[in-house]
Design an enzyme around this catalytic site. Structure first.
Site, short mmCIF file in Angstrom:
data_model
loop_
_atom_site.label_atom_id
_atom_site.label_comp_id
_atom_site.label_asym_id
_atom_site.label_seq_id
_atom_site.Cartn_x
_atom_site.Cartn_y
_atom_site.Cartn_z
N HIS A 25 -62.31 17.05 48.62
CA HIS A 25 -62.30 18.40 49.20
C HIS A 25 -63.31 18.54 50.33
O HIS A 25 -64.31 17.82 50.39
CB HIS A 25 -62.58 19.45 48.12
CG HIS A 25 -63.97 19.34 47.53
ND1 HIS A 25 -65.08 19.85 48.17
CD2 HIS A 25 -64.42 18.78 46.38
CE1 HIS A 25 -66.16 19.61 47.43
NE2 HIS A 25 -65.78 18.96 46.34
N GLU A 81 -64.26 17.71 39.11
CA GLU A 81 -65.49 16.98 39.40
C GLU A 81 -66.19 16.61 38.10
O GLU A 81 -65.97 17.22 37.05
CB GLU A 81 -66.40 17.86 40.29
CG GLU A 81 -67.75 17.27 40.65
CD GLU A 81 -67.67 15.94 41.38
OE1 GLU A 81 -67.24 14.95 40.76
OE2 GLU A 81 -68.07 15.88 42.56
N ASN A 100 -72.33 22.53 48.35
CA ASN A 100 -72.69 21.30 49.08
C ASN A 100 -73.71 21.65 50.16
O ASN A 100 -74.73 20.98 50.32
CB ASN A 100 -71.48 20.65 49.74
CG ASN A 100 -70.45 20.09 48.78
OD1 ASN A 100 -69.26 20.17 49.04
ND2 ASN A 100 -70.89 19.53 47.66
N GLY A 129 -70.50 20.35 40.11
CA GLY A 129 -69.75 20.05 38.90
C GLY A 129 -68.53 20.94 38.72
O GLY A 129 -67.71 21.07 39.62
#
Length: 211
Positions: free
Chosen positions: A10, A88, A16, A23
């Protein structure tokens, strides 16, 4: 040679950007993340692929990336299967923490071990091995059979869930996979043989900025 498997991490998410452990938490894409997803879609359009089906995770950042890619291909109505098996890695007690704050709390070496070891999970979370233990069976039962039938399959997911697939597809050891990072929004195009091994791999973009 049979079908084609395309893996895409993604685009950049809000967390980020803020350097937070994400997570299973569900932040949105940043403006840059949207641009990265569009760039991945344009690269696949230039490559000349049309998908038969798409798979993505239960998290919106992967779902939005998947949707943006399909929009670029004129395939916005394509059947898309969402499943938390592709989520994730679960960072457990680290989820939502700034990575620098986590280092201050537990020490840089311990956080590095949790992030980069293959089989040592953070408290309450998953290791990369744990992540692969849910991703790989899903791949074998739901995704691979379609590729072996000759379909072109898109998987838009996450850094660690995709690394667990790349580890097996690229025949990497648990030591080698620790140094592999996947750039956001950069498609990896695998063509598979009838025995499910990799016939060829093309990376449609720059992986050098991966983190």
């Amino acid at each position: 040679m049979t079908g084609t498997l395309v893996l895409v991490r993604h685009g950049q998410s809000d967390w980020n950007l803020k350097n937070l452990f994400t997570g299973w938490r569900d932040p949105d894409l940043t403006d840059l993340g949207v641009q990265e997803a569009n760039a991945g879609g344009k690269a696949l359009k230039d490559y000349g692929i049309q998908f038969d089906i798409a798979f993505t995770s239960d998290l919106s950042r992967a779902q939005k990336t998947c949707g943006i890619i399909l929009d670029n291909l004129g395939q916005s109505g394509l059947e898309t299967i969402r499943d938390q098996a592709l989520n994730e890695r679960d960072y457990g007690d680290l989820s939502g923490l700034n990575k620098d704050d986590a280092r201050a709390k537990w020490g840089e070496e311990q956080v590095h071990i949790w992030r980069r070891s293959y089989d040592i999970p953070p408290p309450g979370g998953e290791s990369l091995r744990d992540t692969g233990a849910r991703v790989w069976p899903y791949y074998l039962t739901e995704i691979l059979p379609r590729v072996l039938r000759g379909e072109k399959v898109l998987v838009a997911a996450h850094g660690n869930s995709l690394r667990s697939l790349v580890m097996v597809l690229d025949k990497l050891t648990k030591e080698q996979i620790l140094s592999v990072n996947l750039a956001t929004g950069v498609p990896m195009v695998y063509k598979l043989n009838a025995d499910s091994t990799v016939a060829s791999k093309d990376v449609l973009g720059d992986m050098s900025g991966a983190h």
